[in-house]
Design an enzyme around this catalytic site. Structure first.
Site, PDB file in Angstrom:
ATOM      1  N   ASP A 146       0.813  -1.223   0.000  1.00  0.00           N
ATOM      2  CA  ASP A 146       0.000   0.000   0.000  1.00  0.00           C
ATOM      3  C   ASP A 146       0.845   1.270   0.000  1.00  0.00           C
ATOM      4  OD1 ASP A 146       1.078  -0.087   2.496  1.00  0.00           O
ATOM      5  OD2 ASP A 146      -0.833  -0.087   3.590  1.00  0.00           O
ATOM      6  N   GLY A 147       2.169   1.107  -0.004  1.00  0.00           N
ATOM      7  CA  GLY A 147       3.043   2.280  -0.040  1.00  0.00           C
ATOM      8  C   GLY A 147       3.146   3.025   1.276  1.00  0.00           C
ATOM      9  N   ARG A 169      22.244   0.409  -3.517  1.00  0.00           N
ATOM     10  CA  ARG A 169      22.348  -0.902  -2.865  1.00  0.00           C
ATOM     11  C   ARG A 169      23.052  -1.879  -3.795  1.00  0.00           C
ATOM     12  NH1 ARG A 169      17.128  -0.549   0.052  1.00  0.00           N
ATOM     13  NH2 ARG A 169      16.520   1.615  -0.161  1.00  0.00           N
ATOM     14  N   ASP A 216      19.267  -6.190  -1.396  1.00  0.00           N
ATOM     15  CA  ASP A 216      18.644  -4.869  -1.574  1.00  0.00           C
ATOM     16  C   ASP A 216      18.753  -4.033  -0.303  1.00  0.00           C
ATOM     17  OD1 ASP A 216      16.743  -7.074  -0.926  1.00  0.00           O
ATOM     18  OD2 ASP A 216      15.398  -5.413  -0.483  1.00  0.00           O
TER      19      ASP A 216
HETATM   20  P1  AMP Z   1      12.173  -4.393   2.953  1.00  0.00           P
HETATM   21  O1  AMP Z   1      12.030  -5.819   3.325  1.00  0.00           O
HETATM   22  O2  AMP Z   1      11.583  -3.461   3.967  1.00  0.00           O
HETATM   23  O3  AMP Z   1      13.572  -4.037   2.597  1.00  0.00           O
HETATM   24  O4  AMP Z   1      11.288  -4.184   1.653  1.00  0.00           O
HETATM   25  C1  AMP Z   1      11.420  -5.014   0.539  1.00  0.00           C
HETATM   26  C2  AMP Z   1      10.643  -4.453  -0.632  1.00  0.00           C
HETATM   27  O5  AMP Z   1       9.243  -4.417  -0.334  1.00  0.00           O
HETATM   28  C3  AMP Z   1      11.032  -3.049  -1.032  1.00  0.00           C
HETATM   29  O6  AMP Z   1      10.999  -2.977  -2.439  1.00  0.00           O
HETATM   30  C4  AMP Z   1       9.948  -2.214  -0.427  1.00  0.00           C
HETATM   31  O7  AMP Z   1       9.768  -0.991  -1.089  1.00  0.00           O
HETATM   32  C5  AMP Z   1       8.735  -3.112  -0.551  1.00  0.00           C
HETATM   33  N1  AMP Z   1       7.699  -2.811   0.441  1.00  0.00           N
HETATM   34  C6  AMP Z   1       7.744  -3.096   1.763  1.00  0.00           C
HETATM   35  N2  AMP Z   1       6.625  -2.650   2.374  1.00  0.00           N
HETATM   36  C7  AMP Z   1       5.847  -2.089   1.435  1.00  0.00           C
HETATM   37  C8  AMP Z   1       4.563  -1.438   1.435  1.00  0.00           C
HETATM   38  N3  AMP Z   1       3.853  -1.283   2.550  1.00  0.00           N
HETATM   39  N4  AMP Z   1       4.085  -0.990   0.249  1.00  0.00           N
HETATM   40  C9  AMP Z   1       4.800  -1.130  -0.870  1.00  0.00           C
HETATM   41  N5  AMP Z   1       5.999  -1.713  -0.944  1.00  0.00           N
HETATM   42  C10 AMP Z   1       6.534  -2.188   0.185  1.00  0.00           C
HETATM   43 MG    MG Z   2      14.715  -2.700   1.903  1.00  0.00          MG
END
Ligand code: AMP
Ligand code: MG
Length: 458
Positions: free
Chosen positions: A116-117, A174, A239
């Protein structure tokens, strides 16, 4: 916020990001701003801050965008990730220093996939406190410039209050940013990213092998610092591996309370891939992925594989030397060598056997005897240590403990931000003698307070 924006990433080829702004929120309210950091990076606060930190307005000179990247998540290749809930507002330049300013939780992007961003208050405050603590502990890290609530609900397993973190980083490049162009065979983009990274972070580097060496050196040091604090990152995906060598993406991270080398907190890390003791090896694995992504830039592929393999294999010895330095500092050994490893390792073995508190043992290492069940064992160790130590041990008196982080989040979700401010104040002065308030926050958890699982909470 007012700053001297110069948005170099936005000048890279257009396929490397999506230009778009944050999505406005309903009813933003300021939680806090970081005046010391603002001064460091050349940001002046203005009356528009709330709108800027909420994404309801974009500061003058910013050129907002979402970055594209890919990555290995828990060892599995994911061909496309990207900023799914973050917007890079732009870069601010202060003297010779350039910093990214990014909103996290700022709405949908082309890379949001199923998400949901948005972010909820818990992970925003967790990242704020833990990243600022990390900085105060002297470890390279992204920082927190501001936090706001959005006045909007976020739906996870329950309905939660939305929030946005303003994050500051040396950059958000990254390993996964390199991987995506290598995997796609977009060598022009890969070359552009390489040139950009060298110019921005490693101006002395003259070829991809030298860039690999430089990033490995920073990652080896960084992970050694984590180990010295009992810090478990929890999601060391490629990442989340910063090319600038900063700690980035505080999700299910944790400072362990009682010490055990196999400790894992993240609820999604079922097999303990990112356990405390695995972090150096995972760091090297991530550097192997970085090396692989650089190979298309090399004229002779076979030669590059040979050279880069050597470079990656050199990471663990570098890490071990950094680890000795870190634990030498903790034990007051000013010139640690290979010969000191048994002394350090034997203390850690005693700690693991008794599962003593990692931070508390080092915080008062002279008087740590009573923290051990095996007091004879500790006495013997201490006698050996006394013969070797030649400096004052340097150790934090406080780290952000899981149960205090959780308690602070629970209070904030109910509208009480006092525990957030108290915890932040305490953990950002970790080497000073504890104040009365900080002493409470520094205490190891009781059995009832103990937190054994942490969540991404995205
Ligand atoms: P992370 O595990 O926090 O490093 O996130 C991994 C990926 O999931 C990244 O590309 C984030 O932008 C995406 N992501 C995590 N949470 C959300 C969210 N609530 N809405 C959209 N993308 C998300
Ligand atoms: Mg991340």
């Amino acid at each position: 916020m007012k700053a001297d924006f110069d948005n170099s990433f936005a000048r890279l080829p257009s396929g490397m990001f999506s230009a778009l702004g944050p999505t406005p929120v309903k009813e933003p309210a300021l939680i806090t701003t970081n005046a010391a950091l603002a001064a460091d990076i050349g940001v002046t606060f203005t009356e528009d801050d709330l709108a800027h930190f909420a994404g309801n307005a974009v500061p003058e000179g910013a050129a907002p965008l979402a970055q594209l990247y890919a990555g290995h998540q828990f060892g599995q290749w994911n061909p496309q990730l990207g900023d799914g809930r973050a917007i890079l507002l732009g870069e601010v330049v202060n003297g010779g220093n350039r910093h990214d300013i990014q909103l996290k939780g700022s709405g949908l992007t082309p890379y949001s996939r199923g998400g949901d961003g948005r972010a909820w208050l818990g992970p925003v405050l967790r990242e704020y406190v833990v990243s600022e603590a990390m900085h105060a502990l002297g470890v390279p890290t992204t920082r927190a410039l501001a936090a706001v609530t959005t006045g909007e609900d976020v739906y996870r397993e329950t309905v939660l209050p939305g929030a946005i973190l303003t994050r500051v980083a040396s950059s958000h490049i990254r390993v996964g940013t390199f991987q995506i162009y290598a995997a796609r065979g977009q060598i022009d983009h890969l070359q552009a990213l390489y040139d950009y990274t060298v110019a921005r972070h490693y101006p002395d580097v003259t070829n991809p092998g030298a860039l690999l060496d430089a990033v490995i050196a920073r990652q080896a040091k960084l992970i050694a610092e984590w180990m010295g604090l009992g810090f478990i990152h929890g999601v060391m995906n490629t990442d989340n591996a910063s090319i600038a060598g900063e700690t980035i993406d505080y999700g299910p991270c944790a400072f362990m309370d009682s010490y055990h080398p196999a400790r894992v907190f993240s609820a999604i890390d079922q097999f303990g891939r990112y356990a405390y003791q695995n972090q150096p090896q995972i760091g090297a694995w991530n550097m192997a992925q970085f090396a692989t992504a650089l190979i298309p830039l090399m004229p002779d592929r076979d030669q590059a594989i040979e050279d880069f393999t050597k470079a990656v294999n050199a990471m663990i010895p570098q890490y071990e030397a950094a680890w000795r330095d870190v634990f030498g500092r903790k034990l007051g050994i000013s010139n640690p060598t290979e010969d000191d490893v048994p002394l350090i390792a034997d203390l850690l073995t005693l700690m693991a056997e008794d599962q003593t508190d990692f931070t508390a043992v080092f915080a008062d290492i002279e008087a740590a005897r009573d923290q051990f069940l095996n007091r004879d064992g500790f006495d013997d160790w201490q006698a050996r240590w006394a013969l070797r130590r030649n400096a004052e041990p340097v150790n934090p008196q406080i780290i952000p403990r899981n149960h205090q982080v959780e308690a602070m989040i629970t209070a904030a979700a109910a509208g009480d931000f006092a525990p957030f401010h108290a915890l932040l104040a305490a953990v950002t002065d970790p080497y000073a003698p504890l104040t009365d308030a900080a002493r409470e926050l520094a205490k190891p958890p009781t059995e009832e307070e103990l937190v054994t699982r942490t969540f991404c909470g995205t």
